[in-house]
Design an enzyme around this catalytic site. Structure first.
Site, PDB file in Angstrom:
ATOM      1  N   ASP A  14       1.228  -1.110  -0.241  1.00 43.48           N
ATOM      2  CA  ASP A  14      -0.234   0.202   0.093  1.00 43.48           C
ATOM      3  C   ASP A  14       1.314   1.357   0.127  1.00 43.48           C
ATOM      4  OD1 ASP A  14      -2.297   1.540   0.345  1.00 43.48           O
ATOM      5  OD2 ASP A  14      -1.731   1.805   2.725  1.00 43.48           O
TER       6      ASP A  14
ATOM      7  N   ASP B 250      -2.015  -0.510   5.878  1.00 46.65           N
ATOM      8  CA  ASP B 250      -3.003  -0.810   7.557  1.00 46.65           C
ATOM      9  C   ASP B 250      -3.857  -0.522   7.397  1.00 46.65           C
ATOM     10  OD1 ASP B 250      -2.777   1.565   5.557  1.00 46.65           O
ATOM     11  OD2 ASP B 250      -1.575   3.043   7.071  1.00 46.65           O
TER      12      ASP B 250
ATOM     13  N   ASP C 160      -7.143  -2.901   3.307  1.00 45.32           N
ATOM     14  CA  ASP C 160      -6.152  -3.451   2.588  1.00 45.32           C
ATOM     15  C   ASP C 160      -6.568  -4.983   3.825  1.00 45.32           C
ATOM     16  OD1 ASP C 160      -3.938  -1.828   1.808  1.00 45.32           O
ATOM     17  OD2 ASP C 160      -3.819  -1.281   3.440  1.00 45.32           O
TER      18      ASP C 160
END
Length: 873
Positions: free
Chosen positions: A326, A611, A615
């Site tokens: 990410d 995080d 996700d």
């Protein structure tokens, strides 16, 4: 889709009242119909269920069967030892994984307790669980959104959605922004507000269109709940090994009875011999060895800022060849930061800003005064963009609190999303400054002069062109650009409509969520190690590509694709294109899962880092999910296999090193154990085929497998790290435990150990023709001690034991010494000698067996020398 309909259509469809809201009676009816506004819980696994999962393994079943048979045959001590090994293995795994599977509980915590709704014509504060479909919900700055809403009124509304969409800045929201099309991502649905996101600015009113498990957060919860458990490569290979060994045991038993019939031997005696061979085929210490080595690896990883939640995950890192990361909060710092500025006719990095320059100083101070955020060393509140401007001032020891005291605000025009401007009126001595900040396109139209060289001069077309060129240059770097201007007036008696006219342009600032320190170096180290880094983000395409290019993830825009574009591809097209792609922008949680699954279909071992709530599904789908410990949500942490306590991407590289070393250590331990077991099988089988008496008893084999083998195997499992491990490419996921040299090493050493064990027995029967026990003792000692010496050469397949360092693994030296001492105790202590049915060896016997036992070590070291010479030549 709700975002495609107008507010009037939504009001009509949900049969609600914009002014009065629902009646209390109607709300109760709808709650009974749709259920409470909360996420469904997932049934916890019982301790017994978790324990069963630990022992649900073919190898364990074979061991338990051997224990039962041993007990029925009166070998109670054998059975007890096997059961102890099984229990030890299960307990260690149970302790490590007992806190797993709590993702849905954490998701439930995101359903915040209070909400403002219109009921019976008045505004009421109710528990968020009581919100129902059709409720009119009121949003204010600092409040969490209690359910999914179609907005019907907004006033400068901004909502922080990074945990859901991955976008690094709050999203501006509009009531009547009707959108059409099935490819509109969550981040672009500007007339929608989603459950568990937070209002950072302005206010709004919305109609509840989805509650509980039907919200976007609820869909993620379902994905987590339905996702099936993935097995790590080592678990798959050990399961395959267990099945192969189980099949081998059956074949051995059938062969033995075949030999018994042909040789007309006693069937009961041959049954005992078959059991002996079955025991020899199964490495009893293997499950416990693997579990203990992984547990030790977990402790080592904690010291390197990584918490491993599931034991097998640590070895999976060693085989990872793709890291999907990410962007927001993982590769970047998750905070907007001013990186460039344009003032006094010069575009420069922020390091070139000089507050002694009056134009530079005016730019910083104007950005701070025309600002509604607050900032201090201990806390900061407000819009991230405005906080970034205050942090810029703090770098130069300029603080908003001090500036406000010197230049108090007398009036203001709040930010408006249509104007894209904000204006304040601040006192400067006996005069006042009108300060305006906002979008450069809108602001420059209001300016007729510019502040340059501490002078105010007319804003010519040439100067305007330079300003726009500077703005375009920042935009190409994916910076968010803000402009500042001012006008000095004599008093506060000024009409609002005239405040934003005839302004003097001061300058521009460009900001972005910048990369974390050392991330670029870590990505480069990954590249050299054969590991590809892929960025998956909810951010805009240009922003994502700018960061990816700076970090060395992507080189050109052809390597970037939007989430909906990838989602539209067929499975075949997705698999064809995914090897070229490096950046996925504007993705939804479903897109992330598809990306990870496509990469896995191509035979990759995929790690996913992240995080946010968005996700979590992809973290669970990946071969190993890595969550951020500081900025990560509880949902992401509980869906992951590993948590980084320092939120540092660089820690992943250290984890990969550790994972590679641990896998190598486990593999050489397994090769050691199985080559020893093959040696035992060969010795027994050939001895029986030749018509010899049984050269080893079942208890001898159990002793060697559980004690003499297990301690060195554990020591090999904690062998010091190989400094050259990151020079190797990731191993192929389909590669077996015994691929390459390992297979030859396994079989070759098994044959060698078997031959010298047979040799010891043959010589023993010639020296002591009337003492079968004496010959069995000699073969027992050779089998045991040769395996102990053999461990010194198996530590590295290419480096000699002197290059590796004989004493670099003190545990192994200790295991070898202890093994020899224990072996000597067994044959010298009368009580133990009677239990094991062995004979006390003479000094000459010991010299002979030691000479035989050192042969595997000498042969392996010689082969390494010859091999290295051939390769170099």
């Amino acid at each position: 889709m709700w975002f495609e309909k107008s507010s009037n259509e939504i009001i009509k469809e949900f049969n609600t009242d914009r002014i009065n809201g629902l009646s209390s009676r109607e709300a109760l009816i709808r709650k009974d119909k749709y259920g409470p506004n909360k996420l469904a819980g997932k049934k916890k696994k019982s301790v017994l269920r978790l324990l069963f999962e630990q022992i649900n393994d073919v190898l364990i079943y074979i061991l338990l069967a051997a224990a039962v048979i041993s007990a029925l045959l009166g070998e109670v001590s054998d059975a007890v030892i096997i059961v102890i090994v099984v229990i030890l293995n299960a307990v260690i795994g149970l302790i490590q994984e007992s806190r797993a599977e709590r993702a849905l509980e954490s998701l439930k915590k995101l359903s915040f307790p209070k909400a403002l709704v219109k009921r019976d014509g008045s505004i009421q504060e109710i528990a968020s669980e009581e919100v129902v479909i059709g409720d009119i919900v009121i949003l204010e700055a600092g409040k969490y959104v209690p359910c999914d809403l179609r907005l019907i009124e907004t006033a400068n509304l901004k909502i922080e959605e990074s945990a859901l969409t991955g976008e690094s800045v709050p999203s501006e929201k509009y009531a009547e922004n009707v959108l059409e099309g099935e490819n509109i991502s969550l981040g672009d649905q500007q007339n929608m507000a989603f459950m568990s996101t937070m209002v950072t600015y302005g206010r709004g009113v919305g109609v509840a269109v989805a509650t509980g498990m039907n919200t976007e957060i609820g869909k993620i919860a379902k994905m987590l709940d339905e996702d099936e458990k993935n097995l790590t490569p080592l678990q798959v290979k050990l399961a395959q090994l267990g099945k192969a060994l189980g099949f081998a045991v059956l074949i051995i038993c059938v062969l033995m009875f075949g030999v018994a019939v042909i040789q007309k031997r006693d069937l009961f005696e041959m049954f005992l011999t078959a059991i002996s061979l079955a025991v020899a085929a199964v490495p009893e210490g293997l499950p416990a060895m693997v579990t203990i080595v992984l547990a030790v690896g977990v402790q080592r990883m904690i010291k390197k800022n990584a918490i491993v939640r599931k034991l097998p995950a640590i070895e999976t890192l060693g085989s990872v060849n793709i890291i999907c990361s990410d962007k927001t909060g993982t590769l970047t710092q998750n905070k907007m930061t001013v990186t460039k500025f344009y003032a006094d006719g010069i575009l420069n990095d922020i390091s070139g800003l000089d507050v002694k320059n009056k134009v530079h100083s005016a730019l910083v101070k104007d950005m701070m005064l025309c600002n509604d955020a607050t900032y201090s060393a201990d806390s900061k509140t407000g819009d991230p963009t405005e906080i970034a401007l205050l942090e810029l001032g703090a770098k130069f020891d300029l603080y908003k609190e001090d500036e406000n005291k010197l230049h108090p605000r007398a009036n203001e025009i709040p930010f408006d999303s249509d104007r894209k401007l904000m204006t304040t009126l601040n006192k400067f001595g006996d005069k006042y400054d009108i300060i305006t900040k906002g979008a450069v396109d809108n602001l420059i139209k209001l300016c007729n002069s510019i502040y340059v060289n501490d002078n105010i001069v007319p804003l010519t077309e040439e100067l305007k062109s330079k300003i726009m060129d500077a703005s375009d240059s920042m935009s190409k770097d994916a910076l968010r650009v803000l402009a500042a201007a001012f006008k000095r007036v004599d008093s506060t008696e000024i009409e609002i409509d005239s405040m934003e006219r005839g302004l003097t342009f001061v300058g521009l600032v460009g900001m972005i969520d910048p990369p974390r320190e050392n991330v670029e170096n870590s990505i480069e180290e990954c590249r050299k190690s054969g590991i590809r880094t892929v960025m998956i983000t909810g951010d805009h395409k240009n922003t994502a590509f700018a960061i990816a290019k700076e970090l060395g993830i992507a080189k050109d825009s052809s390597q970037v694709i939007l989430g909906y574009e990838f989602d539209k591809l067929s499975e075949e097209d997705a698999e064809d294109k995914i090897d070229h792609l490096r950046v996925f922008a504007r993705v939804s949680p479903e897109h992330k899962v598809k990306i990870v699954k496509t990469l896995k279909k191509k035979g990759n071992i995929v790690s996913m880092t992240g995080d946010g709530v968005n996700d979590a599904p992809s973290l669970k789908t990946a071969d190993i999910g890595v969550a951020m410990g500081i900025t990560g949500t509880d949902v992401a942490k509980d869906a992951s296999d590993m948590i980084l306590t320092d939120d540092n991407f660089s820690t992943i590289v250290e984890a990969v090193k550790e994972g590679r070393n641990i896998y190598n250590n486990i593999r050489k331990s397994i090769v050691f154990l199985l080559s020893c077991n093959i040696g035992e099988i060969i010795a027994l089988f050939i001895g029986i085929v030749l018509g010899w008496p049984s050269i080893l008893r079942p208890i001898h084999l159990l002793w060697v497998n559980l004690i003499t083998d297990s301690l060195p195997a554990l020591a090999l499992g904690v062998d010091p790290d190989d400094p050259d491990i990151m020079k190797e490419k990731p191993r192929n996921a389909k590669e077996g435990l015994f691929s390459g040299k390992n297979g030859a090493l396994l079989i070759g050493n098994g044959i060698l150990i078997g031959i010298i064990t047979l040799s010891a027995f043959y010589v023993g029967t010639r020296i002591y023709p009337n003492s079968l026990m004496h010959a069995q003792t000699m073969s027992f000692v050779v089998l045991s001690v040769s395996q102990l010496f053999y461990t010194l050469s198996i530590r590295h397949s290419e480096k000699s034991m002197f290059q590796v360092g004989i004493f670099t693994n003190k545990y192994l030296i200790g295991a070898i010494v202890l093994g020899i001492i224990l072996q000597n105790i067994v044959i010298t202590v009368p009580f133990l000698a009677s239990v094991f049915k062995v004979f006390r060896l003479t000094l000459n016997d010991w010299l002979f067996v030691l000479l035989l036992s050192i042969i595997p070590l000498i042969v392996n070291e010689t082969v390494k020398i010859l091999w290295n010479r051939i390769v170099k030549s």
